[in-house]
Design a protein around this motif. Structure first.
Motif, PDB file in Angstrom:
ATOM      1  N   THR A 126      17.302 -55.648 -54.436  1.00 38.93           N
ATOM      2  CA  THR A 126      18.540 -55.046 -54.516  1.00 38.93           C
ATOM      3  C   THR A 126      19.529 -55.613 -55.232  1.00 38.93           C
ATOM      4  O   THR A 126      20.480 -55.041 -56.055  1.00 38.93           O
ATOM      5  CB  THR A 126      19.236 -55.271 -52.966  1.00 38.93           C
ATOM      6  N   TYR A 155      29.989 -54.759 -52.117  1.00 33.04           N
ATOM      7  CA  TYR A 155      28.921 -55.135 -52.334  1.00 33.04           C
ATOM      8  C   TYR A 155      28.826 -56.593 -51.773  1.00 33.04           C
ATOM      9  O   TYR A 155      27.709 -56.872 -51.135  1.00 33.04           O
ATOM     10  CB  TYR A 155      28.658 -55.272 -53.835  1.00 33.04           C
ATOM     11  N   PHE A 186      23.271 -50.251 -47.967  1.00 33.71           N
ATOM     12  CA  PHE A 186      23.123 -50.449 -49.262  1.00 33.71           C
ATOM     13  C   PHE A 186      22.586 -49.061 -49.871  1.00 33.71           C
ATOM     14  O   PHE A 186      23.028 -48.865 -51.011  1.00 33.71           O
ATOM     15  CB  PHE A 186      22.113 -51.561 -49.363  1.00 33.71           C
TER      16      PHE A 186
END
Length: 404
Positions: free
Chosen positions: A58, A75, A116
């Motif tokens: 990720t 984020y 995510f």
């Protein structure tokens, strides 16, 4: 500005913990140790898949595709929440196994992965939307979400049918299949195609379409190989075999797509990283052949009764393909260094422990001699993993300190 090298440092810390847990698990067979083997095994597998590899992938996806989206605060929140879940699982699983708090943290992690995936698909910059590399990453994220059906099903199965039900193992294998063959592999392929796109390589759209369809057909149909352990109707074997052949054809297509461009890859990637990619490519051939053979009833039954075949296969994919490729890409994108000592010790650990694992399975299968100190040798050689990862981790931390 987010220092993504620090995020990789956190992922490497999980990698080191995973390696140390692996040594303890191997020592458990040799001597008496004060912990529950199954509980630590759960912690080991969850931290490996969801701590080290998940964070590594990720973070890499964010750097390549999303860093221009100007969504740093969001984020960061996702990253912090994800780490709270990982740390919660890492602490609670060794203490209680699958119980209230470990289930809470693992469930929260599923929501972190959904968060995510949503974040990536919503905020992908326009310039990437039509790229084949992003198509692969997006599909990988869909497989990540699809894999979560397994953990959700486990709760219902445990509450109604119990852990002895065939649906309990099937749920676990469903999850592992779409993690390994879907999320991990397609995400790494997405990064690989991004490299070629950035180097100006234009591929034939029809060939890309053929590769993509075969690859996903293979991923979806090889899930039937995950249920052969309970001897289902013959149609499951046929569908699994078709999926395995489709996946083999997909990687055959991939080889000929990329073959003429390998010199660019070799020239652009640091030699040790390119060496790791070559190893991963070779082991992908082995993995593909193993999948095809596992569709035959005799081999499927053999794997069920000799668990070391399955353990060896999973380690081959995880350590030999996924991790080597991930490390090579992290090196290429200058998110870590690859010390020569790490590569040498890690590969020595991988080759020797895999050889012993498969030796045990083959020895029991063919009635070959099984030497007395096998488990002690395996435990000692397993100590090479934390040694290698420790070198990688501490050199990475040192580089962060010096650049601060």
């Amino acid at each position: 500005m987010i220092d993504l090298k620090k995020h990789i440092g956190i992922a490497l810390a999980y990698f080191l913990v995973v390696a140390l847990m692996g040594v303890l698990l191997r020592l458990y067979v040799v001597t008496s140790l004060p912990f529950n083997y199954k509980f630590l095994l759960h912690a080991h597998s969850h931290t490996a898949l969801l701590g080290w590899v998940y964070l590594g992938l990720t973070t890499l996806i964010y750097k390549i595709f999303l860093s221009e989206a100007e969504k740093r605060k969001l984020y960061k929140r996702i990253f912090i929440f994800t780490n709270v879940c990982i740390l919660g699982m890492m602490v609670t699983f060794p203490i209680q196994g699958y119980a209230l708090f470990s289930i809470i943290f693992s469930t929260l992690f599923l929501f972190a992965s959904y968060w995510f995936s949503w974040f990536a698909m919503k905020n992908i910059p326009q310039k990437f939307k039509n790229r084949f590399s992003w198509k692969l990453i997006k599909t990988a994220l869909l497989y990540l979400v699809l894999s979560s059906i397994g953990p959700w099903a486990i709760g219902g199965v445990m509450a109604t049918l119990g852990p002895e039900s065939i649906w309990y193992k099937t749920s676990i294998y469903f999850y592992l299949h779409f993690q390994y063959n879907g999320w991990f592999i397609l995400a790494l392929l997405g990064v690989l195609f991004y490299f070629f796109e950035e180097n100006g390589i234009v591929f034939n759209p029809q060939k890309l379409k053929s590769f993509f369809l075969l690859l996903n057909f293979g991923v979806l149909f090889t899930v039937f190989l995950s249920v052969l352990w309970f001897t289902p109707p013959i149609i499951f074997y046929i569908l699994g075999f078709i999926g395995a052949v489709a996946q083999a054809l997909a990687f055959f297509d991939l080889y000929f797509l990329l073959k003429e461009h390998f010199p660019i890859l070799k020239k652009s990637v640091q030699p040790r990283a390119f060496f790791l990619l070559k190893i991963a490519g070779g082991l992908m051939v082995v993995k593909t052949l193993m999948q095809i053979f596992s569709a035959f009833p005799y081999v499927a039954n053999l794997a069920f009764h000799l668990k070391d075949f399955v353990i060896g296969y999973l380690h081959l994919v995880f350590l030999g393909i996924v991790i080597t490729t991930l490390l090579a890409f992290l090196k290429y994108f200058e998110m870590l260094r690859l010390p020569k000592s790490f590569v040498a010790i890690f590969l020595l650990a991988f080759v020797t422990t895999e050889s012993l694992i498969f030796y045990k399975a083959i020895a029991f299968w063919l009635g070959l001699p099984f030497f007395q100190h096998y488990y002690l040798c395996l435990a000692i050689l397993s100590c090479l993993f934390p040694l290698a990862v420790g070198i990688l981790f501490f050199k990475h931390i040192k580089s962060l300190y010096l650049s601060a």
